[in-house]
Design an enzyme around this catalytic site. Structure first.
Site, PDB file in Angstrom:
ATOM      1  N   THR A 197       0.818  -1.212   0.000  1.00 42.20           N
ATOM      2  CA  THR A 197       0.000   0.000   0.000  1.00 42.20           C
ATOM      3  C   THR A 197       0.851   1.260   0.000  1.00 42.20           C
ATOM      4  O   THR A 197       1.998   1.242   0.434  1.00 42.20           O
ATOM      5  CB  THR A 197      -0.961   0.019   1.212  1.00 42.20           C
ATOM      6  N   ARG A 198       0.270   2.345  -0.524  1.00 40.69           N
ATOM      7  CA  ARG A 198       0.907   3.658  -0.459  1.00 40.69           C
ATOM      8  C   ARG A 198      -0.114   4.700   0.015  1.00 40.69           C
ATOM      9  O   ARG A 198       0.047   5.888  -0.197  1.00 40.69           O
ATOM     10  CB  ARG A 198       1.491   4.062  -1.813  1.00 40.69           C
ATOM     11  N   HIS A 202      -8.388   2.443   5.370  1.00 42.08           N
ATOM     12  CA  HIS A 202      -9.680   2.675   6.001  1.00 42.08           C
ATOM     13  C   HIS A 202     -10.290   1.329   6.410  1.00 42.08           C
ATOM     14  O   HIS A 202      -9.709   0.276   6.191  1.00 42.08           O
ATOM     15  CB  HIS A 202     -10.575   3.462   5.048  1.00 42.08           C
ATOM     16  N   HIS A 205     -10.343  -1.586   3.932  1.00 49.10           N
ATOM     17  CA  HIS A 205      -9.078  -2.321   3.750  1.00 49.10           C
ATOM     18  C   HIS A 205      -8.854  -3.304   4.889  1.00 49.10           C
ATOM     19  O   HIS A 205      -8.363  -4.403   4.703  1.00 49.10           O
ATOM     20  CB  HIS A 205      -7.893  -1.359   3.709  1.00 49.10           C
ATOM     21  N   ARG A 292      -7.855  -3.507  -7.863  1.00 55.16           N
ATOM     22  CA  ARG A 292      -8.117  -2.778  -9.095  1.00 55.16           C
ATOM     23  C   ARG A 292      -7.016  -1.757  -9.252  1.00 55.16           C
ATOM     24  O   ARG A 292      -6.565  -1.167  -8.271  1.00 55.16           O
ATOM     25  CB  ARG A 292      -9.422  -2.016  -8.825  1.00 55.16           C
ATOM     26  N   GLY A 404       2.211  44.555  -9.077  1.00 56.52           N
ATOM     27  CA  GLY A 404       1.754  45.775  -9.749  1.00 56.52           C
ATOM     28  C   GLY A 404       2.893  46.788  -9.750  1.00 56.52           C
ATOM     29  O   GLY A 404       3.918  46.593  -9.084  1.00 56.52           O
ATOM     30  N   LEU A 405       2.666  47.867 -10.467  1.00 59.93           N
ATOM     31  CA  LEU A 405       3.700  48.898 -10.601  1.00 59.93           C
ATOM     32  C   LEU A 405       4.041  49.526  -9.256  1.00 59.93           C
ATOM     33  O   LEU A 405       3.254  49.435  -8.310  1.00 59.93           O
ATOM     34  CB  LEU A 405       3.184  50.006 -11.527  1.00 59.93           C
ATOM     35  N   ALA A 408       1.399  51.482  -7.098  1.00 56.94           N
ATOM     36  CA  ALA A 408       0.064  50.995  -7.469  1.00 56.94           C
ATOM     37  C   ALA A 408      -0.839  50.901  -6.242  1.00 56.94           C
ATOM     38  O   ALA A 408      -2.058  51.056  -6.338  1.00 56.94           O
ATOM     39  CB  ALA A 408       0.175  49.633  -8.141  1.00 56.94           C
ATOM     40  N   GLY A 409      -0.260  50.613  -5.087  1.00 54.89           N
ATOM     41  CA  GLY A 409      -1.077  50.490  -3.878  1.00 54.89           C
ATOM     42  C   GLY A 409      -0.922  49.143  -3.194  1.00 54.89           C
ATOM     43  O   GLY A 409      -1.746  48.761  -2.363  1.00 54.89           O
ATOM     44  N   LYS A 410       0.136  48.426  -3.498  1.00 59.39           N
ATOM     45  CA  LYS A 410       0.346  47.094  -2.916  1.00 59.39           C
ATOM     46  C   LYS A 410       0.539  47.192  -1.398  1.00 59.39           C
ATOM     47  O   LYS A 410      -0.173  46.548  -0.630  1.00 59.39           O
ATOM     48  CB  LYS A 410       1.586  46.420  -3.557  1.00 59.39           C
ATOM     49  N   SER A 411       1.506  48.020  -0.986  1.00 60.29           N
ATOM     50  CA  SER A 411       1.816  48.107   0.450  1.00 60.29           C
ATOM     51  C   SER A 411       0.633  48.658   1.235  1.00 60.29           C
ATOM     52  O   SER A 411       0.307  48.157   2.320  1.00 60.29           O
ATOM     53  CB  SER A 411       3.015  49.018   0.704  1.00 60.29           C
TER      54      SER A 411
HETATM   55  P1  ADP Z   1       3.257  50.060  -3.872  1.00 58.91           P
HETATM   56  O1  ADP Z   1       3.423  49.286  -2.636  1.00 58.91           O
HETATM   57  O2  ADP Z   1       2.392  49.380  -4.881  1.00 58.91           O
HETATM   58  O3  ADP Z   1       4.515  50.583  -4.458  1.00 58.91           O
HETATM   59  P2  ADP Z   1       2.132  52.053  -2.095  1.00 58.91           P
HETATM   60  O4  ADP Z   1       1.025  51.339  -1.414  1.00 58.91           O
HETATM   61  O5  ADP Z   1       3.428  52.211  -1.380  1.00 58.91           O
HETATM   62  O6  ADP Z   1       2.396  51.362  -3.507  1.00 58.91           O
HETATM   63  O7  ADP Z   1       1.658  53.461  -2.565  1.00 58.91           O
HETATM   64  C1  ADP Z   1       0.376  53.697  -3.104  1.00 58.91           C
HETATM   65  C2  ADP Z   1       0.016  55.172  -2.892  1.00 58.91           C
HETATM   66  O8  ADP Z   1      -1.235  55.416  -3.503  1.00 58.91           O
HETATM   67  C3  ADP Z   1      -0.126  55.531  -1.419  1.00 58.91           C
HETATM   68  O9  ADP Z   1       0.367  56.801  -1.205  1.00 58.91           O
HETATM   69  C4  ADP Z   1      -1.640  55.513  -1.227  1.00 58.91           C
HETATM   70  O10 ADP Z   1      -2.067  56.407  -0.220  1.00 58.91           O
HETATM   71  C5  ADP Z   1      -2.162  55.970  -2.564  1.00 58.91           C
HETATM   72  N1  ADP Z   1      -3.491  55.466  -2.895  1.00 58.91           N
HETATM   73  C6  ADP Z   1      -4.529  56.201  -3.336  1.00 58.91           C
HETATM   74  N2  ADP Z   1      -5.621  55.440  -3.537  1.00 58.91           N
HETATM   75  C7  ADP Z   1      -5.271  54.179  -3.211  1.00 58.91           C
HETATM   76  C8  ADP Z   1      -5.975  52.957  -3.198  1.00 58.91           C
HETATM   77  N3  ADP Z   1      -7.254  52.852  -3.554  1.00 58.91           N
HETATM   78  N4  ADP Z   1      -5.292  51.853  -2.832  1.00 58.91           N
HETATM   79  C9  ADP Z   1      -3.996  51.909  -2.460  1.00 58.91           C
HETATM   80  N5  ADP Z   1      -3.286  53.048  -2.445  1.00 58.91           N
HETATM   81  C10 ADP Z   1      -3.919  54.197  -2.821  1.00 58.91           C
END
Ligand code: ADP
Ligand code: ADP
Length: 605
Positions: A197-198, A202, A205, A292, A404-405, A408-411
């Site tokens: 078996t591997r 249950h 078996h 089987r 994202g760029l 963009a709003g990642k952090s």
């Molecule tokens: P990243 O991490 O993608 O480089 P940051 O989160 O550091 O970006 O920066 C995003 C900037 O855009 C912040 O200054 C934030 O306040 C602003 N911002 C404006 N609208 C939004 C939104 N809807 N979501 C996230 N950030 C936003």
């Protein structure tokens, strides 16, 4: 008191033993350090161990050309002995040998295991071997894809084994063929029924193995393969804990021997079933249960099975007399809900209510949801071990990967999400690109190579956190698609949630939180993503966020919703659901779960 009895003799009359006598180990070990050497793969280490202990008797070396060709074409060694699977030692490049032709074989950590006196080197053709042994060249077959990476030369020669591979887990259960035979003989029965078996076992078996030993008036050799099995199988640590619980609690004392077989499986279907029979005869079994789809590699590229479901049974039966191992067909057992007992499917009265649970259901409807498996299906002891190894989804790890760029709003979104996850009781690690670059990735720049290294480092840490049940949020530009996909594979696609923060370049540039876009435009920051270095949008991200129309809080909540849907977070009403097995009637009338357990399913039988 049991009388010591003899079990069936090894195939070929005696057990091969390649271990050098204890008094020459030291001298030969010293010698091994001075010889040219090669490193063995995990697979070859398993093969070497089974050669050394006689599990492959009468084979006593990695195959030479005559044996190899004969095995491919006739399932026999050159001397006529049955042997259906090639056991070879592939190498890329043979090191320069001295006049004595001796070569040290080392394990993957460079510990010397054996000295081979090389007598033959010959080439082989993976396609031919795949066609003849596996009956397919479809790369979906796990061994076909692996064989493509093996060395193109095979070497063979007499072996002096210095030591068996060091195994530290479950030491008392790691029995050589000779040790297994001694244990079986002490039980006083000539008939031994082996069960390969591997998968976790249950109740079904358990029932069928009990019946098999009763019918044969014999004892059970519970013989799980713990060398290499299939990717996605339940790990052997978990499995062996369940086998131990079963062997100790559910079998009459003296009716079972549990031993671990360090076999590197080939998934060669019928040929493998026959090989399993031969290996078990060497361990003292004169019966093998064959079900089987024995040793099934799953489905091919067209979604079809590689072998007929009963091909294994048929091949083992054909060779049964010559090999001295009877094929015991695995009879499917079903649970009769009204009578509260198992019965062979062929003996189930018409209209009787039956129940079964498939491997997929075990995972999705029980383990993932933290529901205890019903006791008619799995022994409580086994269920509890599986539940520990496979916690419910809300206790499994996951990785939120923002991409994202810059700007963009990642952090910003990650910060809000972190708070919302903490509020729901998850432990969270944040790996923010800018922060990571101050420690883990300190010194890396923005060349393609450095960026890939940075992302892979984040991915490595994220994978570890996820594996240990943590929630990890990664926020780095991660501009390249291939690298993101690599990270997805590292973490495991099931637990990876790619979140594309889709903010147009001109908005990011207008925000210019850190003044970097302005500098990039002035040419002070070369290779700036979006300006003069590409950003490759994800093609199928799990989530896309818009930051112009939605606030960071709204976006973080979208992610929380997604996690709730996926079960990674628990909804408010769910908290009180518990793991305790309920013993109510309900267990016995599960909603028409008639889907069959599929052997290719990791949690199935
Ligand atoms: P990243 O991490 O993608 O480089 P940051 O989160 O550091 O970006 O920066 C995003 C900037 O855009 C912040 O200054 C934030 O306040 C602003 N911002 C404006 N609208 C939004 C939104 N809807 N979501 C996230 N950030 C936003
Ligand atoms: P990655 O390693 O995926 O490129 P990080 O998030 O680790 O992304 O680093 C990107 C951050 O570093 C950006 O938010 C920006 O502030 C800064 N940065 C400095 N030089 C560059 C550049 N050439 N391209 C992109 N971002 C840069």
């Amino acid at each position: 008191m049991h009388v010591k009895t003899e079990v069936v003799s090894p195939y070929g009359g005696h057990l091969v033993s390649l271990l050098v006598p204890p008094d020459s180990v030291e001298i030969l070990m010293g010698k091994s350090f001075t010889l040219p050497s090669i490193q063995l793969s995990e697979r070859s280490v398993c093969d070497l161990e089974l050669l050394a202990t006689g599990a492959f008797s009468p084979l006593n070396r990695f195959m030479g050309k005559d044996d190899y060709v004969s095995v491919l074409n006739h399932m026999r060694l050159a001397n006529g002995a049955i042997f259906p699977i090639p056991v070879t030692l592939p190498v890329d490049r043979l090191p320069e040998l001295g006049t004595d032709k001796r070569l040290t074989l080392r394990d993957p950590k460079n510990i010397p295991l054996a000295i081979m006196t090389v007598e033959e080197t010959f080439s082989w053709n993976p396609d031919e071997e795949a066609r003849k042994v596996l009956g397919t060249t479809d790369p979906r077959h796990p061994l076909v894809s692996e064989m493509g990476n093996w060395g193109r030369s095979l070497i063979s020669g007499a072996l002096q084994v210095l030591q068996l591979p060091r195994r530290y887990d479950f030491r008392p259960l790691r029995l050589t063929p000779a040790e297994t035979r001694a244990r079986l003989e002490a039980l006083g029965k000539t008939n031994v029924v082996a069960f390969q078996t591997r998968n976790p076992l249950h109740r079904a078996h358990e029932e069928l193995t009990q019946r098999a030993i009763r019918d044969a008036n014999g004892v059970l050799l519970l013989h799980p393969a713990v060398g290499l099995t299939r990717v996605g199988d339940v790990d052997h640590f978990t499995r062996v804990r369940t086998y131990k619980a079963l062997a100790e609690k559910c079998f009459e004392p003296g009716s079972v021997v549990l031993a671990l077989l360090p076999l590197a499986m080939r998934f060669a279907g019928p040929r493998e079933a026959l090989w399993h029979a031969l290996i078990r005869r060497n361990h003292g079994a004169n019966h093998l249960i064959v079900g089987r789809d024995h040793a099934s590699p799953g489905k091919d590229s067209n979604g079809l099975p590689f072998y007929g479901p009963y091909d294994g049974q048929q091949l083992v039966s054909e060779f049964s007399d010559e090999l001295g191992v009877r094929m015991v067909p695995f009879t499917e057992m079903v649970y009769l809900t009204d009578q509260g007992r198992y019965e062979e499917v062929s003996k189930v009265p018409a209209h009787a209510r039956t129940a079964t649970i498939s491997g997929t259901q075990v995972r999705e409807q029980f383990l993932n949801r933290g529901r205890a498996l019903p006791q008619w299906f799995t022994r409580q002891e086994v269920g509890e071990i599986l539940a520990e190894s496979y916690p419910p989804r809300h206790k499994q790890g996951f990785c939120i990967w923002f991409t994202g760029l810059s700007g963009a709003g990642k952090s910003t979104t990650a910060d809000v999400l972190t708070i919302l996850l903490l509020e729901r009781g998850r432990k969270v690690t944040v790996l923010d690109g800018d922060v990571v670059r101050t420690h883990l990735s300190k010194g890396l720049g923005f060349s393609k190579e450095d960026r890939d290294t940075n992302i892979r480092r984040i991915g490595f840490v994220a994978a570890e956190i996820t594996r240990h049940g943590g929630a990890v949020i990664c926020a780095a530009v991660s501009p390249y698609r291939t690298t993101r996909n690599d990270v997805r594979s590292m973490v495991g696609s099931d637990h990876f949630i790619e979140v594309y923060v889709d903010t147009p370049l001109k908005i990011c540039e207008a925000r210019d939180v850190k003044g970097m876009y302005a500098r990039a435009r002035r040419g002070e920051l070369p290779a700036f993503t979006g300006i003069d270095d590409p950003y490759e949008e994800p093609l199928n991200p799990e989530i896309v966020l818009k930051t112009v129309a939605c606030t960071p809080e709204e976006n973080a909540k979208l992610i929380v919703e997604y996690l709730l849907e996926q079960g990674f977070l628990q909804g408010e009403g769910r908290r009180e659901e518990r793991r305790e097995p309920d013993r109510t009637e309900q267990d016995f009338s599960l909603p028409a779960m008639t889907e069959q357990t599929s052997p290719s399913d990791p949690l199935a039988g």
